[in-house]
Design a protein around this motif. Sequence first.
Motif, PDB file in Angstrom:
ATOM      1  N   LEU A  16      49.423  52.062  29.089  1.00 40.12           N
ATOM      2  CA  LEU A  16      49.541  51.165  27.946  1.00 40.12           C
ATOM      3  C   LEU A  16      48.569  49.992  28.034  1.00 40.12           C
ATOM      4  CD1 LEU A  16      53.443  51.017  27.532  1.00 40.12           C
ATOM      5  CD2 LEU A  16      51.801  52.295  26.131  1.00 40.12           C
ATOM      6  N   LEU A  17      48.107  49.672  29.233  1.00 43.62           N
ATOM      7  CA  LEU A  17      47.223  48.523  29.435  1.00 43.62           C
ATOM      8  C   LEU A  17      45.748  48.909  29.537  1.00 43.62           C
ATOM      9  CD1 LEU A  17      49.356  46.678  32.146  1.00 43.62           C
ATOM     10  CD2 LEU A  17      49.294  46.196  29.699  1.00 43.62           C
ATOM     11  N   LEU A  18      45.479  50.165  29.840  1.00 47.55           N
ATOM     12  CA  LEU A  18      44.106  50.579  30.104  1.00 47.55           C
ATOM     13  C   LEU A  18      43.194  50.448  28.895  1.00 47.55           C
ATOM     14  CD1 LEU A  18      44.359  53.713  32.426  1.00 47.55           C
ATOM     15  CD2 LEU A  18      43.333  51.500  32.959  1.00 47.55           C
ATOM     16  N   GLU A  19      43.715  50.727  27.700  1.00 45.94           N
ATOM     17  CA  GLU A  19      42.889  50.664  26.495  1.00 45.94           C
ATOM     18  C   GLU A  19      42.257  49.280  26.356  1.00 45.94           C
ATOM     19  OE1 GLU A  19      41.965  52.819  24.247  1.00 45.94           O
ATOM     20  OE2 GLU A  19      43.338  54.530  24.353  1.00 45.94           O
ATOM     21  N   LYS A  20      43.037  48.237  26.598  1.00 48.53           N
ATOM     22  CA  LYS A  20      42.534  46.866  26.506  1.00 48.53           C
ATOM     23  C   LYS A  20      41.384  46.638  27.486  1.00 48.53           C
ATOM     24  CE  LYS A  20      44.048  42.135  27.553  1.00 48.53           C
ATOM     25  NZ  LYS A  20      45.205  41.298  27.977  1.00 48.53           N
ATOM     26  N   THR A  21      41.552  47.103  28.710  1.00 48.18           N
ATOM     27  CA  THR A  21      40.533  46.898  29.740  1.00 48.18           C
ATOM     28  C   THR A  21      39.273  47.695  29.439  1.00 48.18           C
ATOM     29  OG1 THR A  21      42.273  46.527  31.376  1.00 48.18           O
ATOM     30  CG2 THR A  21      40.079  47.042  32.215  1.00 48.18           C
ATOM     31  N   GLY A  92      44.941  46.048  32.245  1.00 52.10           N
ATOM     32  CA  GLY A  92      45.510  44.893  31.572  1.00 52.10           C
ATOM     33  C   GLY A  92      44.595  43.691  31.558  1.00 52.10           C
ATOM     34  N   ASP A  93      43.619  43.641  32.470  1.00 53.28           N
ATOM     35  CA  ASP A  93      42.651  42.549  32.500  1.00 53.28           C
ATOM     36  C   ASP A  93      41.489  42.867  31.565  1.00 53.28           C
ATOM     37  OD1 ASP A  93      44.128  41.236  34.560  1.00 53.28           O
ATOM     38  OD2 ASP A  93      43.208  42.571  36.028  1.00 53.28           O
ATOM     39  N   ALA A  94      40.735  41.836  31.189  1.00 53.82           N
ATOM     40  CA  ALA A  94      39.605  42.031  30.281  1.00 53.82           C
ATOM     41  C   ALA A  94      38.554  40.963  30.555  1.00 53.82           C
ATOM     42  CB  ALA A  94      40.063  41.949  28.826  1.00 53.82           C
ATOM     43  N   PHE A  95      37.332  41.240  30.149  1.00 50.94           N
ATOM     44  CA  PHE A  95      36.280  40.228  30.250  1.00 50.94           C
ATOM     45  C   PHE A  95      36.482  39.186  29.161  1.00 50.94           C
ATOM     46  CE2 PHE A  95      34.241  43.570  32.719  1.00 50.94           C
ATOM     47  CZ  PHE A  95      33.676  42.837  33.748  1.00 50.94           C
ATOM     48  N   ALA A  96      36.148  37.950  29.478  1.00 51.10           N
ATOM     49  CA  ALA A  96      36.388  36.844  28.558  1.00 51.10           C
ATOM     50  C   ALA A  96      35.464  36.891  27.337  1.00 51.10           C
ATOM     51  CB  ALA A  96      36.223  35.512  29.284  1.00 51.10           C
ATOM     52  N   GLY A 184      30.305  27.925  35.746  1.00 57.65           N
ATOM     53  CA  GLY A 184      31.304  27.228  34.941  1.00 57.65           C
ATOM     54  C   GLY A 184      31.585  27.858  33.594  1.00 57.65           C
ATOM     55  N   ILE A 185      31.873  29.151  33.587  1.00 57.36           N
ATOM     56  CA  ILE A 185      32.229  29.833  32.350  1.00 57.36           C
ATOM     57  C   ILE A 185      33.429  30.740  32.623  1.00 57.36           C
ATOM     58  CG2 ILE A 185      29.872  29.819  31.423  1.00 57.36           C
ATOM     59  CD1 ILE A 185      29.673  32.792  32.271  1.00 57.36           C
ATOM     60  N   PRO A 186      34.255  31.010  31.615  1.00 57.96           N
ATOM     61  CA  PRO A 186      35.332  31.984  31.801  1.00 57.96           C
ATOM     62  C   PRO A 186      34.757  33.389  31.987  1.00 57.96           C
ATOM     63  CG  PRO A 186      35.733  30.584  29.886  1.00 57.96           C
ATOM     64  CD  PRO A 186      34.309  30.377  30.294  1.00 57.96           C
ATOM     65  N   VAL A 187      35.193  34.065  33.017  1.00 61.67           N
ATOM     66  CA  VAL A 187      34.723  35.428  33.289  1.00 61.67           C
ATOM     67  C   VAL A 187      35.742  36.461  32.833  1.00 61.67           C
ATOM     68  CG1 VAL A 187      34.085  37.077  35.101  1.00 61.67           C
ATOM     69  CG2 VAL A 187      33.243  34.717  35.198  1.00 61.67           C
ATOM     70  N   SER A 188      37.020  36.199  33.083  1.00 61.12           N
ATOM     71  CA  SER A 188      38.037  37.206  32.794  1.00 61.12           C
ATOM     72  C   SER A 188      39.230  36.619  32.051  1.00 61.12           C
ATOM     73  CB  SER A 188      38.529  37.861  34.094  1.00 61.12           C
ATOM     74  OG  SER A 188      39.258  36.918  34.878  1.00 61.12           O
ATOM     75  N   ILE A 189      39.947  37.521  31.394  1.00 57.53           N
ATOM     76  CA  ILE A 189      41.260  37.221  30.827  1.00 57.53           C
ATOM     77  C   ILE A 189      42.258  37.961  31.702  1.00 57.53           C
ATOM     78  CG2 ILE A 189      42.749  37.355  28.800  1.00 57.53           C
ATOM     79  CD1 ILE A 189      40.198  37.545  27.110  1.00 57.53           C
ATOM     80  N   PHE A 190      43.086  37.222  32.398  1.00 55.45           N
ATOM     81  CA  PHE A 190      43.930  37.785  33.442  1.00 55.45           C
ATOM     82  C   PHE A 190      45.293  38.190  32.887  1.00 55.45           C
ATOM     83  CE2 PHE A 190      46.998  36.837  37.000  1.00 55.45           C
ATOM     84  CZ  PHE A 190      46.670  37.937  37.775  1.00 55.45           C
ATOM     85  N   ASP A 191      45.719  39.394  33.248  1.00 57.20           N
ATOM     86  CA  ASP A 191      47.045  39.877  32.860  1.00 57.20           C
ATOM     87  C   ASP A 191      48.083  39.273  33.795  1.00 57.20           C
ATOM     88  OD1 ASP A 191      49.202  41.312  31.868  1.00 57.20           O
ATOM     89  OD2 ASP A 191      48.797  43.047  33.147  1.00 57.20           O
ATOM     90  N   THR A 192      48.915  38.388  33.271  1.00 58.16           N
ATOM     91  CA  THR A 192      49.884  37.671  34.111  1.00 58.16           C
ATOM     92  C   THR A 192      51.112  38.499  34.456  1.00 58.16           C
ATOM     93  OG1 THR A 192      50.875  36.705  32.118  1.00 58.16           O
ATOM     94  CG2 THR A 192      49.169  35.417  33.246  1.00 58.16           C
ATOM     95  N   ASN A 193      51.123  39.771  34.067  1.00 59.83           N
ATOM     96  CA  ASN A 193      52.258  40.641  34.399  1.00 59.83           C
ATOM     97  C   ASN A 193      52.015  41.458  35.661  1.00 59.83           C
ATOM     98  OD1 ASN A 193      53.906  40.006  32.070  1.00 59.83           O
ATOM     99  ND2 ASN A 193      52.386  41.122  30.862  1.00 59.83           N
TER     100      ASN A 193
END
Length: 239
Positions: A16-21, A92-96, A184-193
């Motif tokens: 369910l999370l892989l599609e996002k990544t 579940g994680d993604a690039f920013a 100094g830039i966001p690299v990832s969007i972290f899945d907090t689950n």
Amino acid sequence: MPPKISIVTVTCNAGLLLEKTFASIEKLKYDNKELIVVDGLSTDNTMTIIKRYSERGIITSYVSEYDNGIYDAMNKGARMCSGEWVIFMNAGDAFASDDVLQRVFSGSPIEADIVYGDVVKNGLVKQAPARFHLYHRMLFCHQSAFVRRSCLLGMPFDTNHRLSADLKFFLGQYLRHARFRHVGIPVSIFDTNGVSNSQRSKGLRDNIRVVCETIPYPRRIQFVLRLLVPYLMCKLRGK
């Protein structure tokens, strides 16, 4: 030519999370990259998704087989890579942003062994410290760190640690005088689950073990005491 970047996705029953990544990786505006997927014998729809993205040419190589936990799978992924730099972007994680690799690697060659940036958690940017130093917890998000593959092969993740092997790895690299650089830039969007967030007390206990194994005295005592209070609070709250 910009360096080759290996993106490693470790997963198990997280279809369910892989599609996002994978969709995030597909959008990246950086040609010299590869995607390596290490699956731990998933029984859900994970392999269907992996095969679909492999047929589309997004996934360079994948394997689905038994492993001894997430860090064993990450070690396996590092060995499968061919890039100069490796980043772990798990289910579940993604690039920013779609230009983050360009912004980090399209300039002059990077004189560092580990490059780390900021992370987006719950919609907010959490800034990493400008300088790396010894500490009792992770100073930056692992999914926002690019590591030279030679470092990962020379010091694999310690699979005796189920939740904090990444902390031990980065502390070990620092004590070996590896060169750290902050961008100094966001690299990832972290899945907090993720597992480290859902098993808080176990993660703190593993951090204590890592500190005892890596940090020299007298800082070791100071850091253990800092970890004991939140650990005991988590145990009392049943987390």
